[in-house]
Scaffold this active site. Structure first.
Site, PDB file in Angstrom:
ATOM      1  N   SER A 107       0.741  -1.257   0.040  1.00  0.00           N
ATOM      2  CA  SER A 107      -0.070  -0.284  -0.140  1.00  0.00           C
ATOM      3  C   SER A 107       0.771   1.121   0.036  1.00  0.00           C
ATOM      4  O   SER A 107       0.268   2.554  -0.022  1.00  0.00           O
ATOM      5  CB  SER A 107      -1.074   0.206   1.317  1.00  0.00           C
ATOM      6  OG  SER A 107      -1.903  -1.008   1.141  1.00  0.00           O
ATOM      7  N   VAL A 108       2.220   1.058   0.034  1.00  0.00           N
ATOM      8  CA  VAL A 108       2.793   2.320   0.257  1.00  0.00           C
ATOM      9  C   VAL A 108       2.676   3.200  -1.008  1.00  0.00           C
ATOM     10  O   VAL A 108       2.988   4.293  -1.124  1.00  0.00           O
ATOM     11  CB  VAL A 108       4.510   2.000   0.488  1.00  0.00           C
ATOM     12  CG1 VAL A 108       5.102   1.302  -0.625  1.00  0.00           C
ATOM     13  CG2 VAL A 108       5.231   3.229   1.010  1.00  0.00           C
TER      14      VAL A 108
END
Length: 685
Positions: free
Chosen positions: A388-389
Site C-alpha cells: 500500500s505504500v
C-alpha cells in the site's frame, strides 16, 4: 737502321701518353664533381622534404617515455571524514628494458629471487616451464632428451620442450625455483619500458636492504612505492564505494580491450564496481612521465623526469558517515529480530529537495541458515512488492486522469467481487465495515477497495458486483505510466551503476484481475530507492529528482587534506508532475492523516510521537516465500510535514504473517538518529 727507327717510334708513343693524362684526370674530376653535386642535392632534398620524419624516427629509437602510477583520489563523507583512503607500501618494482631477451629476464629473476620471497599461489605450470626453459642449457638438454627434433622449427622445438616440462610434477621443483619462476612471470608480463610491482605487500626491511645493495646487478629492478585502498571508518562503505583491481588481478577481463585503448597498462589499478568504477576518470589521476634515453645497445643511458604525475581528485559524498554507521546498525538489528522467512531489510534516507542520499543501509538474510550479510546496494537492485505504500501515486494518477477531483472524490469502501473473486480492504473483509471515504481518507485508512474502484474508473469500466471483469488490458499501461512519473518502475537516475528498474507482472487480457492488485501495490515490484524517490517527489511539490551519493569533486591540499571544490553535483530534475496545487493538497493531507488523522482505521498512528511531525504511507503486501505465506512491510515518509527536509523509505520483505509494526518501529529509530546525528531540530523551519 732498324734499331734507330724503333727508338724513334718509342719516343713518339711516350709523348702521346703524356699528352692524354691531363685529359683523363679532368674527366675524373668532372664525374666526381657531378656525383658530389648529385649527393648534395639528394641530401638537401631529404633534409627539406623528410627531415622532420627522420628526426622523429631517431627520437623514437633513442628516447621513450615511462609512465608511473600515482595515488587514487580518496572518498570523503559529507562532513570531511575519510571513508576510502590509501595506504602506502614499499614495493620491489621492475621496469622492463628494450628488447629484453628471456635469458636476460632469467638472470635478473634468478638473482632477485635470492633476496625476495613472493607468493606462488598464482604460478601456473606454463609459467614454471617458461622459467625453467629460459635457461638455454636446460632447453638444450630437454631437446636432446626428446630427440628427433632436427627437422622442427625453433618454435615447434620449444613447444615440444614445454609439453615435456609441464608434465613434470610440481613436487620435483624446489621452492627456490618456484619463487624465481613467479618473479620471472611478473617480469615477462611487463610491456617494454613499463613498470610492474614484483612485490607490493608485506615487503620486509631485510628485503628492501638486500635488494638495495644489489641493484647494480639486476637491471630494471628498483625499490618504489605502491598504494592500496583502506577504510578508516570500516569496510561497510565498500559495498557502496566498490572495489579496485590490483597488480595480481590486473584489468577486468570483460573491459581489458576498452581500458587498453584508453591508455591503461595490463597491471594498472582500475575501479571495478560502483563509485570506484563510475568515477574512475576522476579518481585515477594522471601518471608521471619519465623520458628514458637509450644508448646504441638499447640500454638505459639516463632518465629525465618530465612530469611528476597528479594524484587523483577526491569525491565528497552526501553520505554522513556517523549516521550511515548507525543506520546500518539499526537495519541489521531490525532484521535480527525478524526471524522466520524474512529475507532482508533495506532503508534509504535522503533530502527530497536535491536528491542527496544521506544514508543508505541494507542487509540480506538467508532464511535457511539465518545468516545476515550487509547489502547496502540492495536498495537499488532488490525488487520488492511493496504493498500500500504506493497508494499516493495511485490517487495522484486518478486526480490527473480526472476520474476524481479535489472536491468530488467520495466512494464507498466495500469488498470488490468480480468473476467469483473477492478482494477487499484490510478492515472490511466481509462488507461489515462499509464506509464512505474521500481520496485523503482512503490514504489515511489505506483502502484497497477505493484504489480498485479508481482503476476501474480510469479504465472506463462500470463495476457490477459479481460481474465479469472485462476491462481493457491497456489499464496496466495507464496505471504504470502514472507510477513511472513518480519514479516507480523506472530508473531513478542514481549515480551508481547497476540499479534495477523493478519487476512488472504479466499484463495480458488473461491477467486483467491483477490490474486491481496493481492499483493497491500488490503486483509490480519496486526498489527501496524508487520508493524514496516517489515520496520525495510528493514532498518537494512534484519534481522527480535523480538521487545522488556524490556531492562534489575536490582537489587535494599540499598537506594532503581535502582541497578546493572543483565541481559540484547539481540536482537533476527528471520530470515534473503536472498536478494543480489543490490536487497536491489532497494527497499531502491524506499522508498527514495516516499519522495524525482521527479515523479509527488510520494505519500510521504509532508514528505520531515522532517530532517534528511526519507524513507517511505504510505498506503491507501479501507475499509468499518457498510456498509459505508471508507479508512484506514497507514505509515511505517525510519530515517535517509542513516544510519537508528529509525522506525515510524502508522495506522488510517476507516477514511472518503476524508482523504488524516492524516498519514503524524501525522508522522511529531512524528519525531519532537523523535528528541527533545529522540535523538539529533547531534548524527546522
Amino acid at each position: 737502321m732498324t734499331l734507330k727507327i724503333f727508338k724513334k717510334r718509342n719516343k713518339k708513343s711516350k709523348k702521346t701518353k703524356a699528352a692524354s693524362l691531363p685529359f683523363r684526370i679532368i674527366i675524373i674530376f668532372i664525374v666526381v664533381g657531378i656525383l658530389f653535386i648529385a649527393l648534395l642535392t639528394q641530401l638537401a632534398y631529404l633534409q627539406v622534404m623528410y627531415g622532420s620524419k627522420f628526426k622523429a624516427e631517431v627520437n623514437r629509437s633513442d628516447t621513450s617515455v615511462v609512465s608511473g602510477n600515482v595515488q587514487r583520489g580518496m572518498i570523503y563523507d559529507s562532513t570531511g571524514k575519510v571513508l576510502v583512503g590509501n595506504s602506502a607500501h614499499q614495493a620491489i618494482i621492475y621496469t622492463k628494458g628494450v628488447n629484453e631477451m628471456s635469458s636476460d629476464l632469467y638472470q635478473t629473476a634468478t638473482k632477485l629471487s635470492q633476496y625476495v620471497k613472493v607468493s606462488k599461489s598464482s604460478l601456473t605450470k606454463r609459467q614454471l616451464a617458461d622459467y625453467y626453459l629460459a635457461n638455454t642449457n636446460r632447453l638444450t638438454a630437454v631437446e636432446k632428451r626428446l630427440g628427433g627434433l632436427d627437422s622442427y622449427s625453433e618454435d615447434a622445438k620449444y613447444n615440444k620442450a614445454l609439453e615435456y616440462v609441464e608434465k613434470i610434477p610440481n613436487s620435483r621443483f624446489s621452492q627456490a625455483t618456484k619463487n624465481a619462476a613467479e618473479i620471472f612471470a611478473k617480469m615477462s608480463g611487463a610491456y617494454q619500458l613499463s613498470t610492474v610491482n614484483i612485490k607490493d605487500d608485506n615487503v620486509s626491511e631485510t628485503e628492501i636492504a638486500q635488494v638495495g645493495e644489489h641493484l647494480s646487478e639486476m637491471p630494471g629492478v628498483n625499490v618504489g612505492t605502491s598504494w592500496s585502498r583502506n577504510y578508516p571508518n570500516g569496510k561497510a562503505i565498500q559495498g557502496l564505494a566498490g572495489t579496485v583491481s590490483n597488480e595480481k588481478t590486473g584489468l577486468p577481463s570483460d573491459r581489458v580491450n576498452e581500458l587498453l585503448a584508453e591508455g591503461y597498462s595490463r597491471n594498472d589499478s582500475v575501479g571495478q564496481s560502483y563509485l570506484e568504477r563510475q568515477y574512475e576518470p576522476v579518481l585515477r589521476g594522471t601518471k608521471s612521465q619519465t623520458q628514458v634515453v637509450l644508448n646504441s645497445d638499447n640500454e638505459i643511458k639516463k632518465e629525465i623526469k618530465k612530469y611528476g604525475g597528479q594524484k587523483g581528485d577526491n569525491l565528497q559524498l552526501t553520505i554522513n558517515a556517523k549516521f550511515q554507521k548507525t543506520l546500518q546498525s539499526l537495519v541489521r538489528s531490525a532484521e535480527q529480530g525478524a526471524g522466520g522467512n524474512s529475507t532482508g531489510t533495506y532503508a534509504v534516507v535522503m533530502d527530497p529537495n536535491n536528491g542527496a542520499v544521506i544514508g543508505m543501509a541494507g542487509v540480506d538474510r538467508n532464511p535457511k541458515t539465518s545468516k545476515i550479510t550487509d547489502n547496502v546496494l540492495g536498495n537499488i537492485n532488490s525488487s520488492i512488492v511493496m504493498g500500500s505504500v504506493v497508494k499516493g501515486a495511485m490517487v495522484s494518477g486518478a486526480l490527473m486522469d480526472g476520474v476524481i477531483t479535489p472536491t468530488n472524490s467520495v466512494l464507498t469502501d466495500q469488498p470488490i467481487t468480480t468473476g467469483g473473486v473477492k478482494k477487499s480492504s484490510w478492515f472490511n473483509h466481509n462488507g461489515g465495515s462499509n464506509i464512505s471515504v474521500d481520496a485523503s481518507g482512503a490514504l489515511e485508512v489505506s483502502s484497497n477497495s477505493y484504489m480498485m474502484q479508481l482503476a476501474m474508473k480510469e479504465a472506463r469500466f462500470k463495476y457490477v458486483e459479481g460481474g465479469a471483469l472485462t476491462m481493457n488490458p491497456s489499464i496496466f499501461s495507464k496505471l504504470r505510466g502514472y507510477f513511472n512519473e513518480f519514479g516507480l518502475g523506472v530508473d531513478t537516475g542514481i549515480d551508481i551503476p547497476g540499479e534495477s528498474t523493478g519487476l512488472k507482472g504479466a499484463s495480458g487480457r488473461q491477467h486483467i484481475g491483477s490490474a486491481l492488485d496493481e492499483a493497491f501495490g500488490n503486483y509490480d515490484a519496486y526498489t527501496t530507492m524508487q520508493v524514496a524517490q516517489y515520496m520525495s517527489t510528493i514532498a518537494n511539490g512534484g519534481y522527480r529528482i535523480a538521487p545522488h551519493v556524490v556531492q562534489s569533486i575536490r582537489g587535494t591540499n599540499k598537506n594532503g587534506s581535502l582541497g578546493a571544490v572543483k565541481a559540484t553535483v547539481m540536482p537533476k530534475v527528471l520530470n515534473h508532475i503536472d498536478m494543480t496545487s489543490a490536487q497536491r493538497a489532497v494527497v499531502k493531507r491524506g499522508l498527514y492523516d495516516v499519522v495524525h488523522g482521527t479515523n479509527t482505521y488510520k494505519t500510521g498512528g504509532e508514528l505520531d510521537t515522532i517530532k517534528p511531525e511526519i507524513s507517511a504511507k505504510t505498506g503491507t503486501a501479501q507475499t509468499f516465500y518457498n510456498g509459505n505465506e508471508t507479508v512484506t512491510l514497507s514505509l515511505a515518509s517525510y519530515a517535517p510535514s509542513t516544510h519537508p527536509q528529509v525522506v525515510v523509505a524502508l522495506a522488510m520483505p517476507n516477514l511472518g504473517v503476524n508482523a504488524e509494526s516492524n516498519n514503524m518501529q524501525l522508522a522511529k529509530r531512524i528519525y531519532a538518529a537523523y535528528w541527533k546525528e545529522v540535523q538539529s531540530t533547531s534548524t527546522v523551519k
